[in-house]
Design a protein around this motif. Structure first.
Motif, PDB file in Angstrom:
ATOM      1  N   THR A   1      -0.435  14.749 -10.258  1.00  0.00           N
ATOM      2  CA  THR A   1       0.594  15.104  -9.290  1.00  0.00           C
ATOM      3  C   THR A   1       0.729  14.047  -8.201  1.00  0.00           C
ATOM      4  O   THR A   1      -0.248  13.690  -7.556  1.00  0.00           O
ATOM      5  N   SER A   2       1.932  13.543  -8.038  1.00  0.00           N
ATOM      6  CA  SER A   2       2.364  12.590  -6.997  1.00  0.00           C
ATOM      7  C   SER A   2       1.804  11.185  -7.176  1.00  0.00           C
ATOM      8  O   SER A   2       2.020  10.329  -6.323  1.00  0.00           O
ATOM      9  N   VAL A   3       1.107  10.913  -8.280  1.00  0.00           N
ATOM     10  CA  VAL A   3       0.603   9.555  -8.511  1.00  0.00           C
ATOM     11  C   VAL A   3       1.757   8.557  -8.571  1.00  0.00           C
ATOM     12  O   VAL A   3       1.710   7.480  -7.965  1.00  0.00           O
ATOM     13  N   ALA A   4       2.811   8.906  -9.312  1.00  0.00           N
ATOM     14  CA  ALA A   4       3.959   8.006  -9.418  1.00  0.00           C
ATOM     15  C   ALA A   4       4.572   7.755  -8.047  1.00  0.00           C
ATOM     16  O   ALA A   4       5.055   6.643  -7.757  1.00  0.00           O
ATOM     17  N   GLY A   5       4.554   8.777  -7.176  1.00  0.00           N
ATOM     18  CA  GLY A   5       5.079   8.610  -5.831  1.00  0.00           C
ATOM     19  C   GLY A   5       4.285   7.602  -5.027  1.00  0.00           C
ATOM     20  O   GLY A   5       4.856   6.768  -4.317  1.00  0.00           O
ATOM     21  N   SER A   6       2.956   7.651  -5.126  1.00  0.00           N
ATOM     22  CA  SER A   6       2.134   6.699  -4.361  1.00  0.00           C
ATOM     23  C   SER A   6       2.380   5.271  -4.832  1.00  0.00           C
ATOM     24  O   SER A   6       2.400   4.335  -4.025  1.00  0.00           O
ATOM     25  N   ILE A   7       2.601   5.100  -6.147  1.00  0.00           N
ATOM     26  CA  ILE A   7       2.867   3.769  -6.691  1.00  0.00           C
ATOM     27  C   ILE A   7       4.235   3.269  -6.235  1.00  0.00           C
ATOM     28  O   ILE A   7       4.398   2.108  -5.807  1.00  0.00           O
ATOM     29  N   ALA A   8       5.256   4.134  -6.323  1.00  0.00           N
ATOM     30  CA  ALA A   8       6.601   3.746  -5.883  1.00  0.00           C
ATOM     31  C   ALA A   8       6.607   3.408  -4.394  1.00  0.00           C
ATOM     32  O   ALA A   8       7.278   2.453  -3.965  1.00  0.00           O
ATOM     33  N   ASN A   9       5.855   4.157  -3.605  1.00  0.00           N
ATOM     34  CA  ASN A   9       5.787   3.888  -2.173  1.00  0.00           C
ATOM     35  C   ASN A   9       5.078   2.568  -1.892  1.00  0.00           C
ATOM     36  O   ASN A   9       5.443   1.838  -0.962  1.00  0.00           O
ATOM     37  N   ALA A  10       4.070   2.253  -2.701  1.00  0.00           N
ATOM     38  CA  ALA A  10       3.389   0.961  -2.548  1.00  0.00           C
ATOM     39  C   ALA A  10       4.327  -0.183  -2.911  1.00  0.00           C
ATOM     40  O   ALA A  10       4.315  -1.247  -2.263  1.00  0.00           O
TER      41      ALA A  10
ATOM     42  N   TYR B   1       0.860  -1.188   0.000  1.00  0.00           N
ATOM     43  CA  TYR B   1       0.000   0.000   0.000  1.00  0.00           C
ATOM     44  C   TYR B   1       0.898   1.240   0.000  1.00  0.00           C
ATOM     45  O   TYR B   1       1.872   1.315   0.759  1.00  0.00           O
ATOM     46  N   GLY B   2       0.542   2.210  -0.811  1.00  0.00           N
ATOM     47  CA  GLY B   2       1.304   3.456  -0.856  1.00  0.00           C
ATOM     48  C   GLY B   2       0.403   4.666  -0.835  1.00  0.00           C
ATOM     49  O   GLY B   2      -0.746   4.616  -1.283  1.00  0.00           O
ATOM     50  N   VAL B   3       0.931   5.777  -0.330  1.00  0.00           N
ATOM     51  CA  VAL B   3       0.185   7.022  -0.242  1.00  0.00           C
ATOM     52  C   VAL B   3       1.087   8.174  -0.672  1.00  0.00           C
ATOM     53  O   VAL B   3       2.318   8.090  -0.558  1.00  0.00           O
ATOM     54  N   SER B   4       0.471   9.220  -1.158  1.00  0.00           N
ATOM     55  CA  SER B   4       1.199  10.454  -1.441  1.00  0.00           C
ATOM     56  C   SER B   4       0.242  11.621  -1.312  1.00  0.00           C
ATOM     57  O   SER B   4      -0.957  11.486  -1.552  1.00  0.00           O
ATOM     58  N   ALA B   5       0.790  12.757  -0.910  1.00  0.00           N
ATOM     59  CA  ALA B   5       0.017  13.997  -0.884  1.00  0.00           C
ATOM     60  C   ALA B   5       0.190  14.708  -2.213  1.00  0.00           C
ATOM     61  O   ALA B   5       1.218  14.563  -2.884  1.00  0.00           O
TER      62      ALA B   5
END
Length: 725
Positions: A686-695, A430-434
């Motif tokens: 915005t930050s979608v790629a970050g939430s995926i990388a964090n997941a 699971y990943g999250v981003s602001a």
């Protein structure tokens, strides 16, 4: 979708122009039936740096149906730049074929004009060029870092003392993130039908900003702006690539002047790689420090990108880092390397899309080091003040986005320790981003024309705004419906013509707020003027049909203008959001897939949930593309693009995407503008790629700092320190 609102605004209605599109009646740039139209095909250079030494046009000119071959030797003289590497803007001139110099692979070196499209394409391949090739084209990023320079005074920002803040931190991180070159690739190819007649230009062009296109064309040809008319009734996507006038448009106008007929140029899909802009490669170094309780002490964001050797563009990757979190010591820098590649330009959420990947990834890294929940870490460092401007936010519901999204997503089921949530051979994360995106609001003019017949009023709204697939026609019609008190089906919206009242055009997430407030202003003025003529009090409710009748009128016109208030200028105005992703990774092959996504946004008043939903879905898809596959590779010896078609430049398709939930929080920010509207088009990416990388990190324990995240990268990546295999 359902809504409780009864007025035009807020309803999830179908697009008012939808029937025109599905029946083929909506005319895009290359579809206008212009009499005596001929066709042109541009020719591209086959070297990255050098000079043209000779040109043989004889074989092409012998071909039946060829009307003209244009090169630097016989091209019209245009205005050129008066300094080396000027900054590119949306109204910048676009000189082409003015000398024999080559600055990048694929640069236009000629144009063939012919009676048919097929003849033009054939003849273009018959023109032969000889080059003096320079031996040192600047095409290897890593070898050129020593040549990086600071573009301007706005390239850097700082507050406090980052080194002191890092020294005070209990935990600090120093990581480098990279994002590749990407291309925009809207569905509609760039195109123009240009006609030069008696010193006046009419251009049916696929442009996002009509007013700036007229400026660029008039300035390039040194003719009065009033002698240029640009028509962009429908634009089939742009994503930033159609903000400015590219060289094909200038070639079309030039060719029309030289041969005396309207000329159509449609850029090929291959030329969309070489001639219509791109998103830069960005190398971003992130330094962050925090106390053991999660309090941020320092945050630095240092970006190195590239520009062309003859023009300058800087993607502001550190824009979000300056304002999103409460951190006393902050530093943002941008540096550029001149390279023999085409000039980059804005691509959807320029700076935010790429910069948020680095920022939200390093925030996740710090949360892991602190053993804090990533959501709680973000909330702990929330702020209601934009510290980069020392201004309060007009509204900021980021905490609410994170909390509501966590509940909808089922965040409580997330396991803090990576590699511990499994299903057979799958590792689940699971990943999250602001997310945040500036919400500009710009001066907009509009006209309303009222026509009454048999007690029924039809209204026409005119402005030079464009609809790039975002739903501008529909939300403007809904606005007019609300402020005139007549049904949406009685509203006609006419856009994309430089003869209409001036707007800022489409781009930068300012369209909805600017256009709709412009339409509102025109409608309010019409009602006010009609009331004033009959001494009717402003607050008295009288239908528009009755007002026209009382004034003994069947037709009435009014113009209006909307612009930011003084209160707007005293606040920092942003949209905010949160992205949640669930990914499954095969632990043996590195293959991964997105199973679920939840997006929560606070973007002011939602004018049409249906079109807004489409904007978010589009943004999420592009954000997923950043993580999954999108990248343009440069051949390291010759400077051409290895990826130059959809066969090898991969974008997400249905099977790549997930089950998606989109949630809009109720918000009407009246400081942002009178209607409470904020931008939404770029918030979604915005930050979608970050939430995926964090997941993916939560699933695998591997921190992916280089986009796109391919299976081979995942297999090769080591486990982060502290992760149990």
């Amino acid at each position: 979708m359902k809504t409780l609102k009864a007025s035009g605004v807020g309803k999830a209605i179908d697009r008012v122009e939808g029937h025109l599109k599905v029946t083929g009646m909506a005319k895009y740039a290359s579809e206008f039936p212009i009499e005596n139209k001929v066709y042109a095909q541009a020719i591209n250079s086959t070297i990255a740096k050098g000079e043209i030494t000779s040109i043989d046009t004889s074989e092409a000119e012998k071909l039946k149906g060829v009307l003209k071959v244009i090169t630097y030797k016989n091209a019209e003289k245009l205005k050129t730049f008066d300094k080396e590497r000027p900054a590119i803007a949306t109204d910048t001139i676009a000189p082409v074929l003015q000398d024999n110099k080559i600055h990048y692979y694929g640069e236009y070196v000629g144009l063939v004009v012919a009676e048919t499209f097929e003849i033009a394409q054939h003849a273009a391949r018959l023109v032969k060029y000889t080059y003096k090739k320079f031996s040192d084209p600047a095409i290897r990023f890593d070898e050129l870092k020593s040549k990086a320079y600071k573009p301007n005074d706005k390239s850097d920002y700082s507050r406090g003392d980052v080194d002191k803040g890092l020294a005070e931190a209990d935990i600090s991180i120093d990581s480098v993130y990279t994002t590749p070159i990407e291309h925009h690739h809207p569905m509609e190819l760039h195109a123009i039908i240009a006609s030069w007649e008696n010193g006046k230009v009419t251009a049916y062009a696929s442009q996002q900003m009509v007013e700036d296109a007229t400026i660029a064309i008039s300035d390039t040809f040194q003719i009065p702006q009033e002698n240029v008319r640009v028509i962009a009734s429908y634009v089939g996507g742009g994503f930033g690539s159609k903000l400015n006038v590219e060289r094909h448009a200038i070639l079309g106008v030039m060719a029309s002047k030289m041969i005396g007929s309207p000329v159509q140029i449609t850029v090929t899909r291959n030329q969309m790689f070489t001639n219509t802009g791109l998103r830069q490669f960005n190398e971003q170094r992130m330094k962050i420090g925090a106390k053991n309780d999660g309090t941020l002490t320092a945050l630095a964001h240092e970006t190195i990108s590239h520009t062309s050797t003859n023009m300058e563009f800087q993607e502001q990757c550190g824009m979000v880092t300056k304002m999103l979190y409460k951190v006393p010591n902050n530093k943002v820098t941008h540096r550029l390397i001149p390279m023999n590649l085409q000039t980059p330009f804005a691509m959807r959420a320029p700076g935010e899309a790429t910069g948020s990947f680095a920022l939200e990834s390093v925030i996740d890294e710090m949360a892991w080091k602190l053993k804090m929940d990533p959501i709680e870490f973000r909330i702990k460092n929330d702020t209601q003040t934009d510290l980069s401007k020392d201004q309060p936010f007009s509204s900021r519901l980021l905490v609410e986005c994170l909390r509501i999204g966590a509940e909808k997503f089922g965040w409580e089921n997330r396991k803090q320790e990576p590699r511990t949530n499994t299903n057979g051979n799958w590792l689940i994360g699971y990943g999250v981003s602001a997310a945040s995106r500036n919400s500009p609001y710009q001066k907009t003019h509009s006209k309303v024309i009222l026509d009454a017949e048999n007690g029924k009023v039809q209204a026409t709204i005119q402005m030079d705004a464009t609809d790039i697939g975002t739903g501008s026609y529909t939300i403007i019609a809904q606005t007019a419906s609300e402020y005139l008190g007549i049904p949406v089906e009685n509203i006609n919206v006419e856009l994309g013509d430089s003869d209409f009242p001036v707007t800022p055009g489409s781009g930068g997430s300012w369209g909805a707020a600017s256009y709709c407030n412009g339409a509102r202003a025109a409608c309010e003025i019409a009602v006010s003027e009609l009331k004033k003529k009959q001494n009717i009090a402003e607050e008295e409710e009288v239908s528009i049909a009755e007002l026209l009748k009382k004034n003994n009128l069947t037709n009435y016109e009014a113009k209006g203008m909307a612009e930011p208030s003084e209160e707007f200028k005293k606040h920092s105005v942003f949209s905010f959001g949160a992205n949640f992703s669930e990914v499954w990774v095969d632990k043996d092959t590195g293959m991964w897939k997105i199973k679920r996504m939840v997006n929560v946004g606070s973007a002011g008043r939602i004018l049409n949930p249906k079109t807004a939903y489409g904007q978010i879905i589009g943004g999420l898809t592009m954000g997923a593309g950043m993580a999954i596959a999108e990248q343009t590779r440069v051949e390291p010896n010759f400077g051409n693009f290895i990826t130059r078609s959809f066969a090898d430049y991969h974008v997400p398709v249905n099977l790549d995407l997930a089950n998606i939930d989109v949630i809009f929080l109720p918000e009407e920010d009246k400081i942002a503008n009178k209607m409470g509207i904020k931008g939404i088009g770029e918030l979604g990416i915005t930050s979608v790629a970050g939430s995926i990388a964090n997941a993916i990190f939560n699933a695998t324990g591997k921190r992916m700092r280089d986009l796109p995240i391919t299976p081979e990268k995942l297999i090769d990546a080591p486990l982060e320190e502290g992760v149990t295999a």
